[in-house]
Design an enzyme around this catalytic site. Structure first.
Site, PDB file in Angstrom:
ATOM      1  N   VAL A  84       0.854  -1.190   0.000  1.00 48.62           N
ATOM      2  CA  VAL A  84       0.000   0.000   0.000  1.00 48.62           C
ATOM      3  C   VAL A  84       0.885   1.234   0.000  1.00 48.62           C
ATOM      4  CG1 VAL A  84      -1.731   1.296   1.308  1.00 48.62           C
ATOM      5  CG2 VAL A  84      -1.793  -1.215   1.288  1.00 48.62           C
ATOM      6  N   GLU A 173      12.295  -8.607  25.783  1.00 52.27           N
ATOM      7  CA  GLU A 173      12.114  -9.948  25.200  1.00 52.27           C
ATOM      8  C   GLU A 173      13.281 -10.319  24.280  1.00 52.27           C
ATOM      9  OE1 GLU A 173       8.099 -10.254  23.501  1.00 52.27           O
ATOM     10  OE2 GLU A 173       7.533 -11.221  25.387  1.00 52.27           O
ATOM     11  N   ASP A 303      -2.351  -1.478  15.529  1.00 56.79           N
ATOM     12  CA  ASP A 303      -1.376  -0.457  15.927  1.00 56.79           C
ATOM     13  C   ASP A 303      -1.608   0.893  15.251  1.00 56.79           C
ATOM     14  OD1 ASP A 303      -0.271  -2.415  17.468  1.00 56.79           O
ATOM     15  OD2 ASP A 303       1.662  -2.497  16.438  1.00 56.79           O
ATOM     16  N   LYS A 381       2.979 -17.855  28.329  1.00 57.86           N
ATOM     17  CA  LYS A 381       3.335 -17.097  27.121  1.00 57.86           C
ATOM     18  C   LYS A 381       3.167 -17.977  25.879  1.00 57.86           C
ATOM     19  CE  LYS A 381       5.226 -13.467  25.004  1.00 57.86           C
ATOM     20  NZ  LYS A 381       4.747 -13.719  23.650  1.00 57.86           N
TER      21      LYS A 381
END
Ligand code: FAD
Ligand code: NAD
Length: 407
Positions: A84, A173, A303, A381
């Protein structure tokens, strides 16, 4: 006999938000009710939430991606592999690198871009944990530093320095994975572990700002034991070809490094900003039905959207958890809009908790209000990671791509 054109729904981005929207829409809407088009840069979806593993090299990048055609109903959805470039909301048209698509209803779920705060040199010299391609490049770059350390005429120890900018969830992480990966690289390339420096630079007064202090201590202690050094309350001011410049109070210091990783925050995809939607750092404050203000035909999720947590009057941090929940609501609301009957659903995030992994078998988190550390948190997790697969592709995708290395 007049034939009425079916409404065209175009979904941009096959991440968590986009894929949940499409997989729900293809079930909710009949063949004659709408044309559904999904546009994504790649012909695969990647688990953004696993990219820290692929970046460190603790998980092969192919494990973190799967083909889009295998999880959508190809008889109901037209998949367009393209990038896009622009959205023209007045002409209801999306420009792609290789063409264009017109829409009656648009879903923007293009994910995030790194937030660089205008800091010089980051775009040129720092690595990001942003896509499969970026993850593979970072993994190979780190490996190259180790592979060439002993073969250079003049050994440069800074080759073995890895700087991670930001001790948010992504930074922590990634450091957790490095904690496991570095000893492997040392063994493989005959490098003395004591020569390696892993440094995390965090501007805030603590790692994982806003997270439970006891869990922050656990995470920091765990990472320190694995050899990670923290510079807390220190902001990266500039990234240079061979390192960074930091500010601690008035003082500036240059730290040399073979690898700099920028993990210090995200903003909405720049396409959103460029399309002229009112936004805050590329994120659009959507209405209760997930529509862009003033554009009832445009839904913005994941987001690229901004949802306020009324309890603290601050935006919710953008997460896959929220993006997937928005995908469900977005599909329902689109069905109502297309059918022109029924009631739209108000979006309200249902936050079940958050867990940060600290390598393969350790983690910290709060789940349903309960604090968890160690193997219990790590197990949780992996269940969360498997659930994301299940939500999109059902049990068969979990079997193919799931994480079962529980112990
Ligand atoms: P994404 O899932 O990122 O998908 C965006 C899609 O759009 C991608 O397929 C991309 O290729 C495509 N795209 C982008 N630009 C274009 C373009 N111009 N043209 C065509 N296609 C395009 N959240 C959690 O809830 N739990 C976690 O454990 C967690 N761990 C994370 C770990 C890491 C390392 C990172 C970086 C983030 C983590 N997050 C986690 C946050 C989470 O990944 C994001 O909030 C989530 O991915 C947002 O979903 P999305 O659908 O908006 O975007
Ligand atoms: P973040 O905004 O959560 O953290 C960025 C960190 O970088 C902050 O601690 C900030 O103080 C620091 N920082 C900013 N500028 C700096 C500078 N100049 N120098 C040094 N430090 C600086 O960003 P993130 O960690 O990329 O996370 C992005 C989103 O993804 C968040 O919403 C997060 O919750 C989510 N996420 C969730 C998980 C999970 O649930 N396991 C994992 C990763 C990311």
């Amino acid at each position: 006999m007049s034939s009425v054109r079916k409404p065209r729904v175009v979904v941009l981005g096959a991440g968590y938000g986009g894929l949940i929207t499409v997989t729900r829409l293809q079930k909710q809407l009949g063949v004659n009710e709408a044309e559904i088009t999904l546009v994504n840069k790649n012909d695969y979806h990647y688990e953004t939430t696993w990219l820290h593993e692929a970046s460190a090299g603790t998980l092969h990048h192919d494990r973190a991606r799967y083909e889009i055609k295998n999880v959508i109903d190809n008889s109901r959805v037209t998949f367009v592999q393209d990038t896009v470039v622009a959205i023209d909301k007045e002409a209801k048209k999306v420009t792609l690198e290789n063409g264009e698509v017109e829409y009656d209803y648009l879903v923007v779920s293009l994910g995030a871009h790194p937030e660089t705060f205008g800091i010089q040199g980051l775009k040129e010299f720092a690595f990001g944990i942003t896509s499969i391609d970026a993850a593979r490049q970072l993994r190979e770059h780190i490996e190259y530093q180790f592979a060439t350390y002993n073969t250079e005429v003049e050994k440069k120890d800074e080759r073995l320095t890895i700087i991670v900018g930001g001790a948010g969830f992504t930074g922590i992480e990634f450091l957790g994975e490095l904690g496991n990966r570095i000893p492997q690289l040392c063994k493989e390339y005959d490098v003395d572990f004591n020569k390696v420096r892993i440094l995390c630079v965090e501007a805030a007064p603590t790692a994982l700002p806003g997270f439970d202090p006891e869990l922050v201590d656990y995470a920091v202690n765990h990472l320190q034991k694995k050899g990670v050094e923290f510079m807390i309350g220190t902001a990266i001011k500039e990234c240079i070809e061979d390192g960074i410049i930091v500010a601690k109070g008035e003082e500036l210091e240059t730290i040399k490094a073979g690898t700099v990783v920028w993990a210090a925050g995200v903003r909405g995809n720049s396409v959103v900003e460029e399309a002229g939607f009112e936004n805050m750092r590329g994120r659009v404050k959507v209405d209760e039905f997930l529509r862009a203000p003033g554009h009832d035909d445009v839904y913005i999720i994941g987001d690229c959207s901004l949802i306020i947590n009324e309890e603290i009057n601050r935006p919710y941090p953008p997460t896959a958890q929220i993006a997937m929940q928005q995908g469900e609501t977005c599909a329902k609301n689109l069905s109502v809009a297309i059918r022109e009957r029924g009631e739209m659903e108000t979006f309200k995030p249902d936050i079940k908790g958050s867990v940060a992994s600290l390598g393969e078998h350790d983690a910290v988190g709060v789940v349903f209000g309960k604090k968890l550390v160690g193997t219990k948190a790590s197990f949780m997790k992996k269940m969360i990671d498997n659930r994301a697969l299940y939500m999109v592709g059902g049990p068969s995708l979990v079997v193919k791509k799931g994480k079962f290395n529980i112990l």
